[in-house]
Design a protein around this motif. Structure first.
Motif, mmCIF file in Angstrom:
data_model
loop_
_atom_site.group_PDB
_atom_site.id
_atom_site.type_symbol
_atom_site.label_atom_id
_atom_site.label_comp_id
_atom_site.label_asym_id
_atom_site.label_seq_id
_atom_site.Cartn_x
_atom_site.Cartn_y
_atom_site.Cartn_z
ATOM 1 N N ILE A 57 0.941 -1.503 -0.200
ATOM 2 C CA ILE A 57 0.321 -0.055 0.021
ATOM 3 C C ILE A 57 0.555 1.257 -0.495
ATOM 4 O O ILE A 57 0.607 2.642 -0.228
ATOM 5 N N LYS A 58 2.324 1.154 0.142
ATOM 6 C CA LYS A 58 2.834 2.769 0.300
ATOM 7 C C LYS A 58 4.360 1.712 0.275
ATOM 8 O O LYS A 58 5.121 0.970 0.965
ATOM 9 N N THR A 59 5.998 2.756 0.007
ATOM 10 C CA THR A 59 6.576 2.153 0.112
ATOM 11 C C THR A 59 7.878 3.611 0.182
ATOM 12 O O THR A 59 7.358 5.003 -0.024
ATOM 13 N N ILE A 60 7.889 3.698 1.166
ATOM 14 C CA ILE A 60 8.867 4.436 2.771
ATOM 15 C C ILE A 60 10.183 4.388 1.971
ATOM 16 O O ILE A 60 10.758 4.000 2.130
ATOM 17 N N THR A 61 10.627 5.824 1.532
ATOM 18 C CA THR A 61 11.881 6.161 1.608
ATOM 19 C C THR A 61 12.743 6.243 3.096
ATOM 20 O O THR A 61 12.370 6.950 3.507
ATOM 21 N N VAL A 62 13.819 5.873 3.109
ATOM 22 C CA VAL A 62 14.745 5.859 4.119
ATOM 23 C C VAL A 62 15.798 6.404 3.948
ATOM 24 O O VAL A 62 16.286 6.196 2.954
ATOM 25 N N GLU A 63 16.785 5.597 4.836
ATOM 26 C CA GLU A 63 18.178 6.104 4.858
ATOM 27 C C GLU A 63 18.797 4.625 4.447
ATOM 28 O O GLU A 63 18.442 3.743 3.687
ATOM 29 N N SER A 64 20.409 4.856 4.779
ATOM 30 C CA SER A 64 21.169 3.602 3.345
ATOM 31 C C SER A 64 21.288 1.903 4.024
ATOM 32 O O SER A 64 21.322 2.784 5.435
ATOM 33 N N GLY A 65 20.971 1.490 3.561
ATOM 34 C CA GLY A 65 20.865 0.480 4.004
ATOM 35 C C GLY A 65 19.858 -0.786 5.188
ATOM 36 O O GLY A 65 20.049 -1.523 5.778
ATOM 37 N N PRO A 66 18.622 -0.477 5.094
ATOM 38 C CA PRO A 66 17.304 -0.145 6.392
ATOM 39 C C PRO A 66 17.236 -2.550 6.709
ATOM 40 O O PRO A 66 17.428 -3.056 5.092
ATOM 41 N N HIS A 67 17.637 -2.613 7.713
ATOM 42 C CA HIS A 67 18.190 -4.078 7.699
ATOM 43 C C HIS A 67 17.277 -4.535 9.271
ATOM 44 O O HIS A 67 15.883 -5.049 8.762
ATOM 45 N N GLY A 68 17.303 -3.866 10.062
ATOM 46 C CA GLY A 68 16.668 -4.630 10.851
ATOM 47 C C GLY A 68 15.086 -3.696 11.045
ATOM 48 O O GLY A 68 15.204 -1.696 10.797
ATOM 49 N N ILE A 69 13.823 -3.815 11.857
ATOM 50 C CA ILE A 69 12.581 -3.034 11.910
ATOM 51 C C ILE A 69 12.296 -3.408 12.621
ATOM 52 O O ILE A 69 11.541 -4.705 13.383
ATOM 53 N N ASN A 95 0.379 8.276 9.033
ATOM 54 C CA ASN A 95 0.647 8.720 8.167
ATOM 55 C C ASN A 95 1.894 8.067 7.155
ATOM 56 O O ASN A 95 2.110 8.932 6.097
ATOM 57 N N LEU A 96 2.382 6.763 7.604
ATOM 58 C CA LEU A 96 3.247 6.728 7.066
ATOM 59 C C LEU A 96 4.583 7.071 6.101
ATOM 60 O O LEU A 96 4.401 6.912 5.452
ATOM 61 N N GLU A 97 4.737 8.075 7.228
ATOM 62 C CA GLU A 97 5.416 9.015 6.996
ATOM 63 C C GLU A 97 7.283 8.852 7.412
ATOM 64 O O GLU A 97 6.523 8.942 8.836
ATOM 65 N N VAL A 98 7.911 9.100 7.442
ATOM 66 C CA VAL A 98 9.337 9.202 7.957
ATOM 67 C C VAL A 98 9.268 10.177 8.897
ATOM 68 O O VAL A 98 9.170 11.968 8.007
ATOM 69 N N ILE A 99 9.008 10.579 10.154
ATOM 70 C CA ILE A 99 8.891 11.969 11.316
ATOM 71 C C ILE A 99 10.347 12.080 11.596
ATOM 72 O O ILE A 99 10.914 13.016 12.642
ATOM 73 N N ASP A 100 11.084 11.453 12.029
ATOM 74 C CA ASP A 100 12.478 11.389 13.531
ATOM 75 C C ASP A 100 13.653 10.739 12.524
ATOM 76 O O ASP A 100 13.353 9.493 11.872
ATOM 77 N N ARG A 101 14.792 10.586 13.081
ATOM 78 C CA ARG A 101 15.434 10.082 12.905
ATOM 79 C C ARG A 101 17.188 9.691 13.874
ATOM 80 O O ARG A 101 17.219 11.274 15.014
ATOM 81 N N THR A 102 17.635 9.398 14.240
ATOM 82 C CA THR A 102 18.814 9.332 14.678
ATOM 83 C C THR A 102 20.019 8.622 14.434
ATOM 84 O O THR A 102 20.202 7.257 14.085
ATOM 85 N N SER A 103 20.845 9.097 15.224
ATOM 86 C CA SER A 103 22.709 8.521 14.430
ATOM 87 C C SER A 103 22.986 7.512 15.734
ATOM 88 O O SER A 103 23.025 8.542 16.753
#
Length: 311
Positions: A57-69, A95-103
């Motif tokens: 139903i949706k494809t969400i772009t994240v950062e490089s090499g998503p592995h664990g979820i 809403n199936l969108e990226v809202i944050d990221r943690t380094s």
């Protein structure tokens, strides 16, 4: 009958092929919403699959090499460990969108969470477990574990945490208030997956030597060794039926283990080079991902009952 196995038959379970992104590595479910989240390593994306219709139903772009979820269905959050960008992406499930990221200061691999404590656990290649505050995504603490820690599992009953450390040939057991103290290290050859049955108090570790090692969660002692083939990869537990699902990535098969007897009940043929497996109790199906492919298999296991019957 194959030598060294008990009660094996080649099951003729039906399966559906679902096209997702390239090289699906791990899965996470929201059983209430009937959604499956697929981390696509080579596509830098997460596919969202409706498990009732088998449609993306949706494809969400994240950062490089998503592995664990991992999914927190109560707070509508999805956490994605991005292996090639040393980060964790946070997706709003509403809403199936990226809202944050943690380094993260290391190459990340696996991720899990303890929603009741509001903590997220991120494993890394360098041998550190990063514990994040789920609300503000800040790093609460780092804990030294084994190197190349690829999977992390949570015992929701005891709040003990298990990481499979591939290069250290070990499983780290963590406990205490925030799960931030290593209380034991278990030797396991080439661990390639770990999961916990919080109901029966058993911990299952898939090993590259072809075995699944079963440990007692109460004292970390070895309860059984189950031979599944040449190389066991990934493990997923169905606590409601006390069943365990493990891949043999050399013979391209999904092994179904009876948790009560530690016997293999059936082998289900998969595609070539299966890499990830997750069982969904809501749809009574196992999902299998493959290295380098763009298709996952949804294997119908609705015929599995508490009293085992082969199809």
């Amino acid at each position: 009958m194959l030598s060294g196995f008990a009660q094996i038959e080649k099951a003729s379970a039906s399966s559906d092929a679902i096209t997702v992104g390239n090289s699906p590595r791990m899965f996470a479910f929201d059983q209430n919403k009937r959604l499956l989240f697929v981390a696509n390593y080579s596509s830098n994306s997460v596919s969202v699959v409706n498990t009732e219709t088998n449609q993306v139903i949706k494809t969400i772009t994240v950062e490089s090499g998503p592995h664990g979820i991992a999914v927190d269905s109560e707070h509508n959050l999805v956490f994605v460990a991005n292996n090639l960008s040393n980060s964790v992406s946070v997706i709003d499930e509403t809403n199936l969108e990226v809202i944050d990221r943690t380094s993260i200061g290391d190459t990340v691999w696996g991720v899990s969470l303890d929603a009741s404590r509001g903590l997220v656990y991120v494993t890394t290649v360098g041998g550190q477990l990063y514990i994040l505050n789920e609300t503000n995504r800040s790093v609460v603490k780092t804990v030294a574990i084994g190197s190349a820690s690829n999977y992390v599992a949570v015992n929701t009953s005891t709040h003990r945490y298990y990481t499979s450390n591939l290069w250290s040939n070990s499983v780290s057991v963590l406990s205490d208030v925030a799960g931030d103290t290593v209380v034991n290290t278990i030797s396991v050859n080439s661990p390639q997956g770990v999961d916990v049955n919080s109901v029966t108090g058993k911990v299952y570790v898939a090993s590259g030597d072809g075995n699944v090692y079963v440990f007692n969660a109460s004292n970390d002692s070895l309860a059984a060794t189950v031979r599944v083939g040449s190389s066991a990869m990934g493990v997923s537990v169905d606590s409601s039926k006390n069943l365990v699902f493990v891949l043999d990535d050399t013979s391209n098969a999904l092994a179904i283990i009876d948790g009560a007897t530690n016997q293999i009940l059936d082998l289900v043929q998969t595609g070539i080079s299966p890499h990830a497996v997750a069982f969904d109790p809501a749809s009574r199906a196992a999902y299998v991902g493959y290295l380098g492919g763009t298709v996952i298999s949804k294997v119908d296991l609705s015929w599995l009952t508490s009293t085992y019957t082969s199809p």
